[in-house]
Design an enzyme around this catalytic site. Structure first.
Site, short mmCIF file in Angstrom:
data_model
loop_
_atom_site.label_atom_id
_atom_site.label_comp_id
_atom_site.label_asym_id
_atom_site.label_seq_id
_atom_site.Cartn_x
_atom_site.Cartn_y
_atom_site.Cartn_z
N CYS A 284 0.33 -8.23 2.04
CA CYS A 284 -0.91 -8.99 1.90
C CYS A 284 -0.79 -9.94 0.70
O CYS A 284 0.04 -10.82 0.70
CB CYS A 284 -2.12 -8.06 1.80
SG CYS A 284 -3.70 -8.90 2.07
N HIS B 263 -1.54 -5.22 6.70
CA HIS B 263 -1.39 -4.00 5.90
C HIS B 263 -0.71 -2.92 6.73
O HIS B 263 -1.36 -2.27 7.55
CB HIS B 263 -2.77 -3.49 5.46
CG HIS B 263 -3.41 -4.30 4.38
ND1 HIS B 263 -3.20 -4.05 3.04
CD2 HIS B 263 -4.24 -5.37 4.43
CE1 HIS B 263 -3.89 -4.91 2.31
NE2 HIS B 263 -4.52 -5.73 3.14
N GLU C 16 0.20 -0.05 5.72
CA GLU C 16 -0.35 1.25 5.32
C GLU C 16 -1.68 1.55 6.00
O GLU C 16 -2.17 2.69 5.95
CB GLU C 16 -0.49 1.32 3.79
CG GLU C 16 -1.70 0.63 3.19
CD GLU C 16 -1.59 -0.89 3.08
OE1 GLU C 16 -2.44 -1.48 2.37
OE2 GLU C 16 -0.67 -1.48 3.67
#
Length: 205
Positions: free
Chosen positions: A85, A185, A187
């Protein structure tokens, strides 16, 4: 996966570093959160997370005392690094979002999306792979989670691995030699994101 792999998630006060650490720990991968120079130096792979505004992220990195060693490891020792990001956007030369210079690792500028679309671009979106990479191994459904209002306009198209579309086509995965970045993202992208993070460790430069 090679046993000698050691991941360091760079902690400069920005980003959810624990989320990355948890993903790697669940796969029994050697990982630590790094705030000190020696922690970065001992890593085989680096993760540069980022959220928020460009200038804030750059100022935090500059104040962390890690900027010099990070440049050395990435540009001279060619340690693989994955920016996420804003962590990816920091790799640019500059950003419309602020006045501070970026890391300038991959030539380009961070621009704001067209003001006629709803911002931020938030939620699940597809990526379209333009260049083959180990990063995409074993991924079939290329859908990931995004949250951003700016995008990275690369100078050289050969540095683009994948694009996405939100009102316009934008670069969602970039690379140059040992340097990789995802606008999304991983994650927060469930199984696909976990695969991206694990595939990154297969990259040896």
């Amino acid at each position: 996966m090679k046993n000698e792999i050691k991941v360091c998630i760079i902690d400069y006060g920005i980003g959810n570093v624990k989320a990355f650490k948890n993903i790697y720990e669940k796969s029994n991968i050697n990982v630590e959160i790094g705030k000190e120079k020696n922690q970065l130096e001992n890593a085989t792979h680096l993760i540069l997370p980022g959220v928020g505004a460009f200038d804030w992220a750059m100022s935090q990195l500059n104040k962390s005392g890690l900027r010099e060693i990070l440049d050395k490891l990435v540009l001279e020792r060619k340690i693989p690094i994955l920016g996420v990001c804003v962590g990816m956007q920091m790799m640019a030369s500059q950003s419309e979002e602020g006045i501070l210079p970026g890391l300038n690792w991959i030539k380009g500028k961070v621009l704001k999306f067209n003001k006629n679309i709803l911002l931020p671009h938030m939620g699940w979106n597809d990526i379209k792979v333009s260049t083959k990479s180990e990063l995409f191994n074993n991924i079939e459904n290329f859908e990931f989670y995004f949250l951003h209002s700016y995008y990275y306009q690369i100078e050289d198209n050969k540095n683009i691995l994948a694009t996405s579309e939100y009102g316009q086509v934008f670069n969602s995965v970039i690379y140059k030699e040992n340097i990789f970045g995802t606008q999304f993202h991983p994650e927060k992208s469930h199984e696909n994101g976990i695969k991206i993070l694990k595939n990154f460790l297969e990259i040896i430069c």
